[in-house]
Every structure is written in structure tokens, then in C-alpha cells.
Design a protein around this motif. Sequence first.
Motif, PDB file in Angstrom:
ATOM      1  N   VAL A  47      15.295  52.476  61.685  1.00 47.56           N
ATOM      2  CA  VAL A  47      14.226  52.738  60.708  1.00 47.56           C
ATOM      3  C   VAL A  47      14.810  52.927  59.317  1.00 47.56           C
ATOM      4  CG1 VAL A  47      12.440  54.387  60.016  1.00 47.56           C
ATOM      5  CG2 VAL A  47      12.631  53.685  62.405  1.00 47.56           C
ATOM      6  N   LEU A  48      15.902  53.690  59.216  1.00 51.60           N
ATOM      7  CA  LEU A  48      16.512  53.950  57.911  1.00 51.60           C
ATOM      8  C   LEU A  48      17.056  52.671  57.278  1.00 51.60           C
ATOM      9  CD1 LEU A  48      18.408  57.309  58.629  1.00 51.60           C
ATOM     10  CD2 LEU A  48      16.268  56.990  57.375  1.00 51.60           C
ATOM     11  N   LEU A  56      22.587  49.090  55.062  1.00 50.48           N
ATOM     12  CA  LEU A  56      23.356  48.279  56.019  1.00 50.48           C
ATOM     13  C   LEU A  56      22.352  47.557  56.925  1.00 50.48           C
ATOM     14  CD1 LEU A  56      26.104  50.898  56.963  1.00 50.48           C
ATOM     15  CD2 LEU A  56      26.372  48.940  55.433  1.00 50.48           C
ATOM     16  N   THR A  57      21.684  46.568  56.323  1.00 52.59           N
ATOM     17  CA  THR A  57      20.581  45.891  57.030  1.00 52.59           C
ATOM     18  C   THR A  57      21.045  45.197  58.298  1.00 52.59           C
ATOM     19  OG1 THR A  57      20.909  43.948  55.613  1.00 52.59           O
ATOM     20  CG2 THR A  57      19.255  45.570  54.922  1.00 52.59           C
ATOM     21  N   GLU A  58      22.311  44.811  58.355  1.00 51.52           N
ATOM     22  CA  GLU A  58      22.789  44.117  59.550  1.00 51.52           C
ATOM     23  C   GLU A  58      22.815  45.021  60.787  1.00 51.52           C
ATOM     24  OE1 GLU A  58      26.358  45.617  57.185  1.00 51.52           O
ATOM     25  OE2 GLU A  58      24.454  44.602  56.801  1.00 51.52           O
ATOM     26  N   LEU A  59      22.698  46.331  60.562  1.00 51.11           N
ATOM     27  CA  LEU A  59      22.692  47.263  61.702  1.00 51.11           C
ATOM     28  C   LEU A  59      21.307  47.450  62.313  1.00 51.11           C
ATOM     29  CD1 LEU A  59      25.028  50.127  60.399  1.00 51.11           C
ATOM     30  CD2 LEU A  59      25.594  48.270  61.977  1.00 51.11           C
ATOM     31  N   ALA A  64      18.190  48.836  66.981  1.00 53.81           N
ATOM     32  CA  ALA A  64      16.888  48.816  67.657  1.00 53.81           C
ATOM     33  C   ALA A  64      17.019  48.338  69.097  1.00 53.81           C
ATOM     34  CB  ALA A  64      15.922  47.926  66.880  1.00 53.81           C
ATOM     35  N   LEU A  65      17.867  47.322  69.317  1.00 49.81           N
ATOM     36  CA  LEU A  65      18.053  46.780  70.673  1.00 49.81           C
ATOM     37  C   LEU A  65      18.733  47.794  71.591  1.00 49.81           C
ATOM     38  CD1 LEU A  65      19.082  43.088  69.870  1.00 49.81           C
ATOM     39  CD2 LEU A  65      16.911  43.908  70.819  1.00 49.81           C
ATOM     40  N   ILE A  66      19.707  48.543  71.051  1.00 46.88           N
ATOM     41  CA  ILE A  66      20.356  49.587  71.866  1.00 46.88           C
ATOM     42  C   ILE A  66      19.336  50.647  72.269  1.00 46.88           C
ATOM     43  CG2 ILE A  66      22.043  51.461  71.826  1.00 46.88           C
ATOM     44  CD1 ILE A  66      23.787  49.705  69.987  1.00 46.88           C
ATOM     45  N   SER A  67      18.491  51.062  71.317  1.00 47.21           N
ATOM     46  CA  SER A  67      17.459  52.051  71.630  1.00 47.21           C
ATOM     47  C   SER A  67      16.494  51.516  72.678  1.00 47.21           C
ATOM     48  CB  SER A  67      16.708  52.433  70.352  1.00 47.21           C
ATOM     49  OG  SER A  67      15.720  53.405  70.629  1.00 47.21           O
ATOM     50  N   LEU A  68      16.102  50.247  72.540  1.00 48.09           N
ATOM     51  CA  LEU A  68      15.215  49.631  73.523  1.00 48.09           C
ATOM     52  C   LEU A  68      15.851  49.613  74.913  1.00 48.09           C
ATOM     53  CD1 LEU A  68      13.619  46.587  71.650  1.00 48.09           C
ATOM     54  CD2 LEU A  68      12.401  48.397  72.869  1.00 48.09           C
TER      55      LEU A  68
END
Length: 644
Positions: A47-48, A56-59, A64-68
Motif C-alpha cells: 500500500v505504501l 520503491l514501486t518495484e516492491l 502484495a503477492l507474498i501477502s496473498l
Amino acid sequence: MSKSQISCESEACNCHGSGCSHEHTERELKINLIRLVTAGFFVTLAVLTEYRIIPLTELEIPAALISLALTAYPILKEAALGLIKGAWNVCELAALALVAAVLIGEFTAAAEIAFILTIGEMVEDYLYARTQKDIHSLMLHVPTTANIIRNEEIIEIAVDDIKIGDRILIRPGERIPVDGEIQKGHSDVDESFRTGESLPIQKNPGDTVYSGSINLDGILVITAIKPANQSSYAKVVELVQKAGMRRPPSHPMIDTFAHYYTPLILVIAFGTAFVTNDIVRGITVLIVACPCALLLATPSAVLAAIGPAAKQGILIKSGSFLEMCKKITTIVFDKTGTLTSGEMNVTTIIPENGSTQEEVLIIASSAERSSPHPIARAILKEAKRTGIVLSGVGTGRHFPGKGAEDTWNGAPVLVGNRDFFKKNSIPVLESAKQDNIQKNMYETEVLVAKNGEYIGKILISDTLHTDTKKALASLRHLGYSQYAIITGDNKKAAQAIADELEIPESMTYSGLLPSDKEKFVADLQEKGERVCFVGDGTNDGPALIRADIGVGMGSRANTLALESSGVILMEQGLSSLPTFLKLGKKTSQTIKENISLALLLNCMLIGLAAGGLITPVIGAIGHQFATIIVLVNSIRLSYTFSGY
């Protein structure tokens, strides 16, 4: 059920009634908490970065995928199982919203949906576990061994091996293993597990003590009057175990609502996407539409009420009894042991036809020796006081609400009320028909016959319980104004109680059998009344079951109330009845507040999503905001209960 096991029927989207279920042990809950915290870190990072707070948009997508990966699997699994079973409920709706968000590249929104749904599940599990902790606090320190006195030696045996008549030594600080009668010793006893009352009770020889109670300061020798599996503590443990395995149901209206809700939301979502030509809007509608808050409205409030109630000695078998409190129009009381103390005593023995007081008492006690009724116990107590020793076990027949018949020295004997004697064609002397000999307005008469001939009667007195008047005043203050007294006792004793409690003669009924009590309740219900019946479990079983709310006085030595009542008051007297009814009204009010809040917020969010005013991420936040409001409102109920 072990103390570490928590069984539940919850959903991956923390929604009841949708067909999803999980099993959680304490270890699994800890693992889930670690998983949730880790997922929370990565979804916060996503979100940040999406909002450029962290440049650091590449993160964003990897986070998000790790959280999913940490949170989405249970939701998708339960939804798939539901679809296999042909279900189209809210779990499937939540999974569809999650998948749709991923398909359009809204990975952060999908991760937030899964994360916040998991938070909701964890909050509900906390609420359920908190209730379980409150209830299971009653079950701590169950005694497993006891010190038995045999041949003047003290031996330790398993509690399950204790037999009726065994003499048990109870030292200070020990928990009493079975129900018993004190033979020797004086002590203060803590019965808070049964009554919720922390003040100790002075116990002396002849008094009854109950399993699970704690002997505080004196050495006691008691005689077991029940085996371990029939004692008070065992009954409470059994009840708690059954109650602890049940999740409260959702509201009937919500169950029906959930059946049609998912198809309706799918139509709205696809319609929104088609009309606006914006698939993101349609998916946002799916995200905000999962009605978790609505489906949690009832079970969360019920769970928040049942646990604290148990800690105060009010055991509630189902949340439906809490919701029924606001609908009660008539409260019906059994007299003996409910309005009165139930600690009855023989006041007068009147022999007739050449018999003696001793003979009348011996015959009556012989016939009543195996009866649990308070009148029978009063006769047996008087026999013991006068030195009468009864050998063997009573084999007579007992007729609830009438009397008993047996054989004494080869002669048939009969003990009971006037109707019982009339039915058995036993004439009663004219002198016995004069009621003016009764000195106490609460006295009950027991007639005695031998060989078909009336030989005398025993007068037994009872007293109004010390807190009865105060309890009725509290009930009137709560808005309950219609009361009735029903009893198997004589009219004079019943009316004396009614007069003192300001209950009209038209609502006072005497000489009723158990079947008559049940019919009385049924007749009230046929007239449109919603009935709360309060009884002590002796001869009251049918009426307790028939009533809309059956409230049993579980503090009595007779524990039949635990089997037939929906609610059990473990504290002596009626002082906790107003507390239960007030809690029930407050629970209903909380449920109504929850439903109103959930509907309002859900409709508002659907409108905003359809209008394109919120993004999928904001929609996910708004959806769970509604759920958290409902849960907090329910948790608030459990804390305000302490002020009742």
C-alpha cells in the motif's frame, strides 16, 4: 473436550451461515497470528509503495503477492469446497472478488481483501476463545482423587470410585469431590463456581455441600450422597462441554438474506460493469458487498454475552434464549424452591385413629426415603433428628405432585395430599379437615395412611426466599408486569405467598401436577403469551421444556433443572433472574444495532463503488471497517455486563 481444543464453525471470511468451517487449536491460532502479522507487514509495504509514500514501486507487486500467498489460500479453498457442494454464498462471493481483483492487476487490493478478511476471522476467533475461557473457568481444577475413611484409616481413591455412603475427609483448601452431607466439622465453603458469589458460606454438621466447592478453613468429614458422575459439578461440566461445542446461530432473517444475496450482488456487479463499461467498478462492488458484518451481527453479540454470564453463575444453553427475553410477556414461577427457600422443616405431627407421632413419622419417612422432593427431605430430616433409623433402600412408588405409596411391616402405606387420598378412596377424619390448626401461613400438610386408613398428618413449613421480593421489584422495573404462581401445594400456602408478592389470586394456581403445569404454560402460549417459566427442576421438567424460556434453579441439590432448562441460575434464589433478562434485552438491542449499522454501511459502500467514487483498495478497507464496527459493538456488550 479438552481445555486446549477450540471447535468452531466459522468462515474464511469470518461469516457465519455460509457453509465454511475451520478447526483451531491454540497452536494453530498462534501460527495463524504469526502468518497474519507477516502478511500485514507485506500488505502495508504494498500500500505504501502504491501511494508512493515509499518510492520503491518495484516492491509493490512482490509484496502484495507474498501477502496473498499467506492469506488467500483458506478463502479460496473454502470457496471451492462450497462450489463443489453447489453453494453460492458469501464465502464464494469473497473469493470471486479476490480472484477478480487479481485478474485486473489490482494485486494490492486483492492482498488487502484477503488480509482484512483474515483479520476479521482472527477477531472472531478471539471473541469465541474469550467466551470459551470464561466458560471453562468453571471447569478448572476438577478433583480427580479423594481421601476416603474406611476402617478408621484414610485411603486415597479415584473420585469416580466413590460410592453413596462413603465417608470423605476434606482438608482446608481442598475441592469437594462429590455432593455430600457434613457429618463432622465446621467450615466456610466457597461455592462461587455454582453461584457466582465470592462470599464464603458457613457449613455445619447436617448441611449439604456440593462437588466443585472449596473447603476454606476447617476439616470436614462428609458422607457422599451422590456418585461423582451425578454430582453438581459433573452436571455443570457436562453442560459447559456441550455449550462450548456450539457456535451461536445467525439471525433467521439473515440466513434467508444470505441465500439470495450472492446472486443479487453478482447481478449488480455485472450490471455496473456493463452500464459503465468499467470492470473495475464492478469488481469494487464485489469487494465491498461481502456482508460479513451483517452475518456477524447476531453470533458476535451472543458470544459476547454468554461468556461473562457464565462467570456470574448464569449458564445459557443457546443464544435464542437471550433474544427471546425482549418478547416475554408472562413470567410463571413454581413456588417451592423457587420463590421460597425450599429448606422445609416439619413443624407439627398430628396423629389420628390411635396412632402415635412416632408411627406417623416412621411411615411417612419410610415411604418418602427415596424421593428428591423438598417435602420428602424435610420428613427424612425430622426422622433423623428424632433418632429414627431406616434400614434398606426405599422401594415405594412416587407420584409427582401427589405423594408416594409403599409397604411398611407388610402393610400398605400412603403419604400425600388430599387429592391423592381422595383418588385412593381413603376418607379423612373431620378433625383433619380443619385448617385453622396450621400456625404458619406457609405450612403444607402431608396426610399419612396405613392399611387404607388415615392415621394422621404432618405439617411442613417453608419460608419466602430472602431475595424474592427484591428480584420481583427488579423485574417490574425492567417492564415485566404479569406473573403467575403454579404449585402442587395447597391453596392456602400458595395464596399466602401470592399475597406477600402482590400477585393476584387469579394468577395463583395450586394443586397442579407436572402435566398440569405444562398445560398451564401451553394454554398461555395459545393465548399469544410468551412465557418464561422458572422452576427448581423437581416436577417442573415438562413446563421448563414447554416454556419459551425455561429457567432452572441449578443451585438446588436436585440437578434435574440442568437437563430440562434452557437457562440455569447457579446462584441461590432469584437475584440473578433480572440480570439474565436485562442481559437478554441488551443483547437483542446490540443485535439490532449491529444489523442496522451493517446494512447502512454495506448499502453506502455498494453505492459508492457503483458510482466509481472509491477504488478496490478503499472498498476493501471500507468493507472491513463495517465488520470491525460490528465486532467492537459486540465486544462492548461483554464489558458493560459487569455493571449489571
